[in-house]
Motif scaffolding. Structure first.
Motif, PDB file in Angstrom:
ATOM      1  N   GLU A 147      -0.160   2.022   9.407  1.00 28.92           N
ATOM      2  CA  GLU A 147      -0.758   1.421  10.611  1.00 28.92           C
ATOM      3  C   GLU A 147      -0.821  -0.100  10.475  1.00 28.92           C
ATOM      4  O   GLU A 147      -0.603  -0.826  11.441  1.00 28.92           O
ATOM      5  CB  GLU A 147      -2.161   1.971  10.832  1.00 28.92           C
ATOM      6  CG  GLU A 147      -2.194   3.429  11.143  1.00 28.92           C
ATOM      7  CD  GLU A 147      -1.340   3.768  12.328  1.00 28.92           C
ATOM      8  OE1 GLU A 147      -1.460   3.092  13.357  1.00 28.92           O
ATOM      9  OE2 GLU A 147      -0.518   4.693  12.214  1.00 28.92           O
ATOM     10  N   ILE A 148      -1.120  -0.580   9.263  1.00 29.94           N
ATOM     11  CA  ILE A 148      -1.149  -2.038   9.036  1.00 29.94           C
ATOM     12  C   ILE A 148       0.217  -2.632   9.341  1.00 29.94           C
ATOM     13  O   ILE A 148       0.335  -3.682   9.995  1.00 29.94           O
ATOM     14  CB  ILE A 148      -1.564  -2.354   7.591  1.00 29.94           C
ATOM     15  CG1 ILE A 148      -3.009  -1.960   7.341  1.00 29.94           C
ATOM     16  CG2 ILE A 148      -1.387  -3.823   7.293  1.00 29.94           C
ATOM     17  CD1 ILE A 148      -3.488  -2.269   5.963  1.00 29.94           C
ATOM     18  N   ILE A 155      -3.534   9.755   2.737  1.00 31.90           N
ATOM     19  CA  ILE A 155      -4.276   9.186   3.870  1.00 31.90           C
ATOM     20  C   ILE A 155      -4.256   7.664   3.816  1.00 31.90           C
ATOM     21  O   ILE A 155      -4.077   6.983   4.830  1.00 31.90           O
ATOM     22  CB  ILE A 155      -5.707   9.750   3.890  1.00 31.90           C
ATOM     23  CG1 ILE A 155      -5.654  11.229   4.253  1.00 31.90           C
ATOM     24  CG2 ILE A 155      -6.571   9.006   4.869  1.00 31.90           C
ATOM     25  CD1 ILE A 155      -6.975  11.850   4.482  1.00 31.90           C
ATOM     26  N   VAL A 156      -4.400   7.102   2.600  1.00 31.28           N
ATOM     27  CA  VAL A 156      -4.340   5.641   2.466  1.00 31.28           C
ATOM     28  C   VAL A 156      -2.937   5.135   2.779  1.00 31.28           C
ATOM     29  O   VAL A 156      -2.762   4.085   3.406  1.00 31.28           O
ATOM     30  CB  VAL A 156      -4.795   5.215   1.049  1.00 31.28           C
ATOM     31  CG1 VAL A 156      -4.728   3.719   0.906  1.00 31.28           C
ATOM     32  CG2 VAL A 156      -6.197   5.691   0.799  1.00 31.28           C
ATOM     33  N   ARG A 176       0.105   3.118  -3.511  1.00 20.89           N
ATOM     34  CA  ARG A 176      -0.969   4.093  -3.459  1.00 20.89           C
ATOM     35  C   ARG A 176      -0.410   5.506  -3.533  1.00 20.89           C
ATOM     36  O   ARG A 176       0.748   5.751  -3.168  1.00 20.89           O
ATOM     37  CB  ARG A 176      -1.794   3.914  -2.174  1.00 20.89           C
ATOM     38  CG  ARG A 176      -2.600   2.653  -2.171  1.00 20.89           C
ATOM     39  CD  ARG A 176      -3.524   2.578  -3.366  1.00 20.89           C
ATOM     40  NE  ARG A 176      -4.465   3.678  -3.394  1.00 20.89           N
ATOM     41  CZ  ARG A 176      -5.684   3.600  -2.900  1.00 20.89           C
ATOM     42  NH1 ARG A 176      -6.110   2.509  -2.340  1.00 20.89           N
ATOM     43  NH2 ARG A 176      -6.500   4.633  -2.984  1.00 20.89           N
ATOM     44  N   LEU A 201      -2.045  12.988  11.272  1.00 22.04           N
ATOM     45  CA  LEU A 201      -3.257  13.528  10.653  1.00 22.04           C
ATOM     46  C   LEU A 201      -3.291  15.049  10.769  1.00 22.04           C
ATOM     47  O   LEU A 201      -3.763  15.729   9.844  1.00 22.04           O
ATOM     48  CB  LEU A 201      -4.492  12.896  11.296  1.00 22.04           C
ATOM     49  CG  LEU A 201      -4.752  11.470  10.818  1.00 22.04           C
ATOM     50  CD1 LEU A 201      -5.909  10.863  11.564  1.00 22.04           C
ATOM     51  CD2 LEU A 201      -5.042  11.420   9.328  1.00 22.04           C
ATOM     52  N   PHE A 250      -0.982   6.437   4.935  1.00 19.48           N
ATOM     53  CA  PHE A 250      -0.900   6.472   6.387  1.00 19.48           C
ATOM     54  C   PHE A 250      -1.602   5.260   7.003  1.00 19.48           C
ATOM     55  O   PHE A 250      -1.107   4.649   7.955  1.00 19.48           O
ATOM     56  CB  PHE A 250      -1.530   7.776   6.854  1.00 19.48           C
ATOM     57  CG  PHE A 250      -1.035   8.243   8.170  1.00 19.48           C
ATOM     58  CD1 PHE A 250       0.313   8.232   8.462  1.00 19.48           C
ATOM     59  CD2 PHE A 250      -1.914   8.696   9.125  1.00 19.48           C
ATOM     60  CE1 PHE A 250       0.762   8.646   9.679  1.00 19.48           C
ATOM     61  CE2 PHE A 250      -1.466   9.124  10.342  1.00 19.48           C
ATOM     62  CZ  PHE A 250      -0.129   9.100  10.627  1.00 19.48           C
ATOM     63  N   MET A 251      -2.749   4.874   6.436  1.00 15.17           N
ATOM     64  CA  MET A 251      -3.455   3.674   6.923  1.00 15.17           C
ATOM     65  C   MET A 251      -2.585   2.433   6.750  1.00 15.17           C
ATOM     66  O   MET A 251      -2.538   1.563   7.626  1.00 15.17           O
ATOM     67  CB  MET A 251      -4.751   3.467   6.149  1.00 15.17           C
ATOM     68  CG  MET A 251      -5.864   4.396   6.481  1.00 15.17           C
ATOM     69  SD  MET A 251      -7.268   3.936   5.490  1.00 15.17           S
ATOM     70  CE  MET A 251      -8.144   5.445   5.462  1.00 15.17           C
ATOM     71  N   CYS A 252      -1.882   2.346   5.615  1.00 16.37           N
ATOM     72  CA  CYS A 252      -1.039   1.171   5.365  1.00 16.37           C
ATOM     73  C   CYS A 252       0.135   1.138   6.332  1.00 16.37           C
ATOM     74  O   CYS A 252       0.587   0.057   6.737  1.00 16.37           O
ATOM     75  CB  CYS A 252      -0.560   1.173   3.922  1.00 16.37           C
ATOM     76  SG  CYS A 252      -1.909   0.933   2.790  1.00 16.37           S
ATOM     77  N   ASN A 310      -2.594   8.274  -2.538  1.00 10.47           N
ATOM     78  CA  ASN A 310      -3.358   9.104  -1.606  1.00 10.47           C
ATOM     79  C   ASN A 310      -2.685   9.055  -0.237  1.00 10.47           C
ATOM     80  O   ASN A 310      -2.492   7.984   0.322  1.00 10.47           O
ATOM     81  CB  ASN A 310      -4.780   8.551  -1.515  1.00 10.47           C
ATOM     82  CG  ASN A 310      -5.686   9.421  -0.700  1.00 10.47           C
ATOM     83  OD1 ASN A 310      -5.253  10.056   0.253  1.00 10.47           O
ATOM     84  ND2 ASN A 310      -6.935   9.460  -1.064  1.00 10.47           N
ATOM     85  N   GLY A 361       0.816  -1.207   0.000  1.00  6.75           N
ATOM     86  CA  GLY A 361       0.000   0.000   0.000  1.00  6.75           C
ATOM     87  C   GLY A 361       0.849   1.256   0.000  1.00  6.75           C
ATOM     88  O   GLY A 361       0.576   2.201  -0.732  1.00  6.75           O
ATOM     89  N   VAL A 377      -0.571   8.749  15.052  1.00  5.93           N
ATOM     90  CA  VAL A 377      -1.711   8.996  14.166  1.00  5.93           C
ATOM     91  C   VAL A 377      -2.228  10.411  14.362  1.00  5.93           C
ATOM     92  O   VAL A 377      -2.505  11.129  13.389  1.00  5.93           O
ATOM     93  CB  VAL A 377      -2.833   7.973  14.441  1.00  5.93           C
ATOM     94  CG1 VAL A 377      -4.122   8.415  13.796  1.00  5.93           C
ATOM     95  CG2 VAL A 377      -2.435   6.621  13.921  1.00  5.93           C
TER      96      VAL A 377
END
Lengths: 172, 105
Positions: free
Chosen positions: B36-37, B29-30, B25, B82, B32-34, B27, B21, B78
């Motif tokens: 976290e994964i 924000i995405v 990716r 953000l 950043f989510m990855c 984006n 990711g 996070v």
């Protein structure tokens, strides 16, 4: 059996986070993925960590993500030209990582050891009690450092989100 | 009952998905989510080692304390990340990393 169900759910939805074009769908997939991860923690008898995972990640962190997505009003990504060089390079890095991991895990001495049930004495493995004891005795200093870190993070977020003074003066 | 190998492999695959990711990716924000994964994948292998390497069949609770600390630091990270993304969006009106080229030589 439960292990395979939960890890399957977790990996499937983690994949959906990467594949989805809409950030809101990505965030909701990530919630399901983290719930699967919390269930995996529970299969490892780490009930405290499982509960913390649900509360902090799927509760607080993902709400924060969704809130920011809503605040910035981000639409689904429009399709752009694909940079094939970057895509190929990324695929090579990824493949190398997976191969390395598989080799390292395969050569681990304790690897094939199966999960054994915990001893019968329930008082010996109350994990909230044991983790709490460890945090407040052996790791007390680290816990206080963590408190300072959270304070700094809070102050930092307030400073970062505040509008600049000249912005306000400029009437924006 | 699953073995330690299976837990570590699942954790490694989760980390690889997160890395995919981040690499693929655009984006922010995405991405950043990855991130976290990937952090969560490290947590999973820590908890697996804690359960398998304790003494007398009991888990090693020090590892779970470390996971607790990692989760707390990740929550702080996070919040700050953000806030930075919001500040970036205010300045540039975009969350697409390919539009952010001011550090290109």
């Amino acid at each position: 059996m439960l292990f395979y169900i939960f890890s399957g759910v977790m990996l499937l939805f983690a994949g959906l986070v990467v594949v989805n074009r809409n950030p809101v769908s990505s965030a909701l997939s990530l919630v399901v993925s983290f719930l699967g991860l919390a269930a995996l923690f529970v299969t490892l008898n780490a009930y405290f960590i499982g509960v913390i995972q649900v509360l902090v990640y799927t509760g607080a962190v993902m709400v924060l993500f969704l809130f920011i997505i809503m605040l910035l009003d981000i639409k689904a990504e429009r399709r752009r030209d694909i940079n094939y060089l970057a895509l190929g390079g990324g695929a090579v890095v990824l493949l190398a990582l997976v191969v390395q991991l598989a080799t390292a895990v395969g050569s681990l001495g304790a690897g094939p050891e199966k999960l054994s049930p915990l001893p019968d004495d329930p008082a010996a493995h109350q994990d909230v009690r044991q983790v709490g004891l460890a945090i407040f005795t052996d790791y007390n200093f680290h816990l206080q450092l963590l408190g300072v870190l959270l304070l700094i993070a809070t102050v930092g977020v307030v400073v970062l989100s505040r509008r600049q003074a000249d912005d306000v003066a400029g009437g924006r | 009952m699953p073995s330690l190998n299976e837990y570590l492999m699942v954790s490694g695959l989760l980390f690889a998905i997160g890395l995919a990711g981040v690499l693929f990716r655009r984006n922010i924000i995405v991405i950043f989510m990855c991130l976290e994964i990937m952090l969560s994948a490290a947590n999973l292998s820590l908890v697996a080692f804690s359960r398998f390497s304790g003494q007398g069949g009991l888990p090693d609770y020090d590892a779970q304390v470390l996971v607790f600390f990692v989760i707390t630091v990740a929550a702080a990270e996070v919040a700050v990340g953000l806030a930075i993304i919001v500040a970036l969006f205010r300045a540039r009106r975009t969350v697409h990393v390919e539009d952010l080229t001011s550090m290109r030589g």
